[in-house]
Design a protein around this motif. Structure first.
Motif, mmCIF file in Angstrom:
data_model
loop_
_atom_site.group_PDB
_atom_site.id
_atom_site.type_symbol
_atom_site.label_atom_id
_atom_site.label_comp_id
_atom_site.label_asym_id
_atom_site.label_seq_id
_atom_site.Cartn_x
_atom_site.Cartn_y
_atom_site.Cartn_z
ATOM 1 N N GLN A 40 0.802 -1.221 0.000
ATOM 2 C CA GLN A 40 0.000 0.000 0.000
ATOM 3 C C GLN A 40 0.836 1.274 0.000
ATOM 4 O O GLN A 40 0.387 2.321 -0.456
ATOM 5 C CB GLN A 40 -0.948 -0.005 1.196
ATOM 6 C CG GLN A 40 -1.977 -1.136 1.143
ATOM 7 C CD GLN A 40 -2.891 -1.151 2.356
ATOM 8 O OE1 GLN A 40 -3.163 -0.115 2.952
ATOM 9 N NE2 GLN A 40 -3.374 -2.332 2.723
ATOM 10 N N VAL A 160 -8.565 -4.368 9.096
ATOM 11 C CA VAL A 160 -9.400 -3.189 8.869
ATOM 12 C C VAL A 160 -8.599 -2.114 8.145
ATOM 13 O O VAL A 160 -9.018 -1.572 7.122
ATOM 14 C CB VAL A 160 -9.937 -2.648 10.205
ATOM 15 C CG1 VAL A 160 -10.759 -1.378 9.982
ATOM 16 C CG2 VAL A 160 -10.755 -3.708 10.922
ATOM 17 N N SER A 161 -7.412 -1.801 8.701
ATOM 18 C CA SER A 161 -6.521 -0.809 8.109
ATOM 19 C C SER A 161 -5.154 -0.984 8.734
ATOM 20 O O SER A 161 -5.046 -1.352 9.912
ATOM 21 C CB SER A 161 -7.041 0.613 8.379
ATOM 22 O OG SER A 161 -6.037 1.574 8.065
ATOM 23 N N TRP A 162 -4.105 -0.678 7.964
ATOM 24 C CA TRP A 162 -2.768 -0.780 8.545
ATOM 25 C C TRP A 162 -2.552 0.260 9.637
ATOM 26 O O TRP A 162 -1.658 0.126 10.478
ATOM 27 C CB TRP A 162 -1.695 -0.649 7.466
ATOM 28 C CG TRP A 162 -1.615 0.682 6.770
ATOM 29 C CD1 TRP A 162 -2.147 1.012 5.574
ATOM 30 C CD2 TRP A 162 -0.955 1.867 7.250
ATOM 31 N NE1 TRP A 162 -1.871 2.329 5.250
ATOM 32 C CE2 TRP A 162 -1.126 2.885 6.271
ATOM 33 C CE3 TRP A 162 -0.243 2.185 8.398
ATOM 34 C CZ2 TRP A 162 -0.625 4.163 6.412
ATOM 35 C CZ3 TRP A 162 0.268 3.473 8.551
ATOM 36 C CH2 TRP A 162 0.080 4.445 7.560
ATOM 37 N N ARG A 163 -3.376 1.303 9.657
ATOM 38 C CA ARG A 163 -3.245 2.333 10.682
ATOM 39 C C ARG A 163 -3.804 1.886 12.041
ATOM 40 O O ARG A 163 -3.364 2.365 13.092
ATOM 41 C CB ARG A 163 -3.988 3.597 10.250
ATOM 42 C CG ARG A 163 -3.499 4.203 8.942
ATOM 43 C CD ARG A 163 -4.332 5.436 8.578
ATOM 44 N NE ARG A 163 -3.994 5.930 7.251
ATOM 45 C CZ ARG A 163 -2.991 6.770 6.995
ATOM 46 N NH1 ARG A 163 -2.256 7.221 8.002
ATOM 47 N NH2 ARG A 163 -2.747 7.178 5.769
ATOM 48 N N ALA A 164 -4.787 1.003 12.009
ATOM 49 C CA ALA A 164 -5.515 0.642 13.230
ATOM 50 C C ALA A 164 -4.622 0.061 14.330
ATOM 51 O O ALA A 164 -4.807 0.394 15.508
ATOM 52 C CB ALA A 164 -6.649 -0.325 12.890
#
Length: 551
Positions: A40, A160-164
């Motif tokens: 990503q 869910v997201s790499w940020r989570a």
């Protein structure tokens, strides 16, 4: 025969242990999202591996100043500072827009991690009931649980997201920060200040340097596996990678908490380390040879958790036992060297894989771990002698020989007069400006003839009596002796502990059967008087005034 449980602890200890769990989650948290980050954010595996390198190298270098900081502002303030830094930089990593930003914020995270990790072990050792060994087991339990949960949380939130995962750690660390602020009492500032160069100077001691370099080699293999194996698992999803590394982390926890202490008691730390390091090298060789077979790589990674769990406990306990310097200095020196290995390995692994073949990092990792075995063997006799209590680690004076660091050991059991013995030890320590170590003598390992069940509230009364006599600014910690076959073995164990801790004096109750019996029978007191390196102070049943005996 019962044994004291390391899991019966004050609330403050559990608050710090919870924070340890979240802190150690940060190690494996990013594993399940490494491939996703590479895809990503258009980064190469070598660039993504810098998430480990920046984090661990800054942690390593910062370890050199943690003792200097904590000796000036106190342990609680250092813990809180580290937790605040972790919360801020974990949240910033989650808000990043490029791999470079994440690498930079992970470096800041590493600074907070260093302040927290170096101080948390010292706080747990000082505050935990059950002694040094129990504190180490509790600390390694937190490490194992954190390492096990890190990939699971990373996989679940990463789907869910790499940020989570980054935001999740920030929230959990904020909870740990509040718990530490509320539950942990203000800690007094140490009477002895630690210099900036003390951790570097400490590495001149062969015993400490040998264990530290061995840990460098072990961590090289450990973090090569952790950072680079996800790319050889056949394109597993974030949840799939999280499941693999959670299974790995569960083995880390089980072998660190339950198996390592049993093997250490049966065979000794050094001997077990040889075998475990050899098995880790073989495991890395298996991954290298079958790098293109995902099932083999996955199985080898999971099995490696057993070796890593054993190493975590045994190496930590070994360095704290053999280091001839104060424990905060030993912890900083050892952590500096071992985290250097953990930080350099992922970066070098990425360079090797780009320059040669994908399996090259694992071949090199196996070789470095093997070199660690060779380094350990160079000081085998010294380490074994220290381990068995046959000699002290170094004949020269070191930081731990300073008067302010030399403790008064107080040997107690569940006898009714044990608090009076502890109070006498506390008064002696107050007069000499020394810390107190309350040494719990468990059932069937008795100094003065009265047996006690481990976990007896009498131990808490003795600790409280020592603290009251010593005063609010004094340090009181506990140790628990392993059960021994006869009284002479107990005395020998106390004498060995006094040598290792450079004790100023050992305070005991009256010998079983009276003073004459102690002279003619193989009692613990007689063995202590003959083998002990310091004065022995006897506190009679009815008279609180102590009597000095021996040296």
């Amino acid at each position: 025969m019962s044994t004291a449980s390391p899991f019966r602890q004050p609330k403050a200890v559990w608050a710090v242990a919870f924070a340890c769990v979240i802190s150690f989650m940060g190690i494996g948290l990013v594993d399940p999202i490494l491939p996703a980050l590479a895809t990503q954010l258009a980064a190469t595996p070598a660039q993504v591996s810098l998430l480990f390198t920046s984090y661990l190298l800054i942690t390593a270098v910062a370890m050199l100043v943690t003792g200097w900081v904590s000796s000036r502002i106190g342990a609680k303030a250092t813990l809180v500072t580290g937790l605040v830094i972790i919360v801020v930089f974990a949240a910033l990593a989650g808000a990043s827009g490029s791999i470079g930003e994440i690498v930079g914020f992970r470096a800041g995270w590493g600074l907070g991690n260093a302040l927290f990790i170096a101080t948390s072990l010292a706080v747990i050792v000082a505050s935990a009931s059950g002694g040094f060994a129990g504190a180490i087991i509790l600390y390694e339990t937190a490490l194992g649980v954190g390492i096990a949960l890190g990939p699971l949380v990373g996989g679940l939130l990463g789907s869910v997201s790499w940020r989570a995962p980054f935001f999740g750690v920030a929230v959990l660390m904020a909870i740990a920060l509040v718990a530490t602020l509320v539950l942990l009492d203000k800690t007094p500032k140490p009477t002895t200040k630690i210099g900036l160069l003390d951790p570097i100077r400490a590495l001149r001691h062969r015993s400490l340097a040998t264990i530290a370099v061995t840990a460098f080699a072990y961590n090289w293999g450990f973090f090569t596996l952790l950072a680079y194996s996800p790319y050889s698992m056949g394109g597993l999803s974030e949840l799939g990678l999280g499941g693999v590394f959670t299974a790995w982390g569960v083995l880390v926890a089980i072998f660190a908490v339950f198996v390592a202490p049993a093997l250490e008691r049966r065979f000794g730390t050094v001997r077990v380390l040889y075998v475990v390091l050899a098995l880790l090298a073989v495991d890395l060789l298996v991954i290298a040879a079958w790098d293109d077979t995902p099932a083999v790589v996955i199985g080898a990674v999971i099995v490696a958790g057993a070796m890593i769990g054993l190493n975590n406990t045994l190496v930590t306990q070994a360095v704290m036992s053999v280091a001839p310097v104060a424990r905060p200095v030993a912890s900083a020196s050892y952590s500096f060297v071992r985290f250097l290995g953990g930080g350099l390995a992922p970066w070098i692994a990425g360079l090797l894989a780009d320059a040669f073949l994908p399996d090259t990092p694992f071949w090199v990792g196996a070789g470095v771990v093997t070199l660690g075995i060779v380094v350990l063997a160079t000081a085998h006799r010294l380490l074994r002698a220290v381990e068995t209590g046959e000699t002290t680690v170094d004949p020269e004076h070191t930081e731990s020989d300073e008067d302010s660091d030399r403790p008064v050991l107080v040997a107690v059991d569940g006898a009714p007069h044990a608090p009076a013995v502890a109070a006498a030890g506390g008064r002696l320590a107050a007069l000499t400006g020394s810390p107190v170590v309350v040494v719990h003598v468990p059932e069937d390992a008795v100094v003065d003839g009265a047996t006690a069940s481990d976990g007896d509230p009498g131990l808490d009364r003795s600790v409280a009596a020592a603290r009251e006599a010593l005063g609010p600014d004094g340090a009181v910690t506990t140790e628990t002796l392993a059960p021994a076959g006869d009284h002479g073995d107990v005395g020998a164990a106390l004498a060995a502990l006094a040598r290792r801790r450079h004790a100023r004096a050992v305070v005991v109750g009256p010998p079983r059967g009276g003073a004459l019996a102690a002279v003619v029978a193989p009692s613990a007191d007689r063995a202590l008087w003959i083998q002990g390196p310091c004065p022995v102070v006897v506190v009679p049943d009815e008279d609180p005034a102590p009597t000095a005996v021996g040296r």
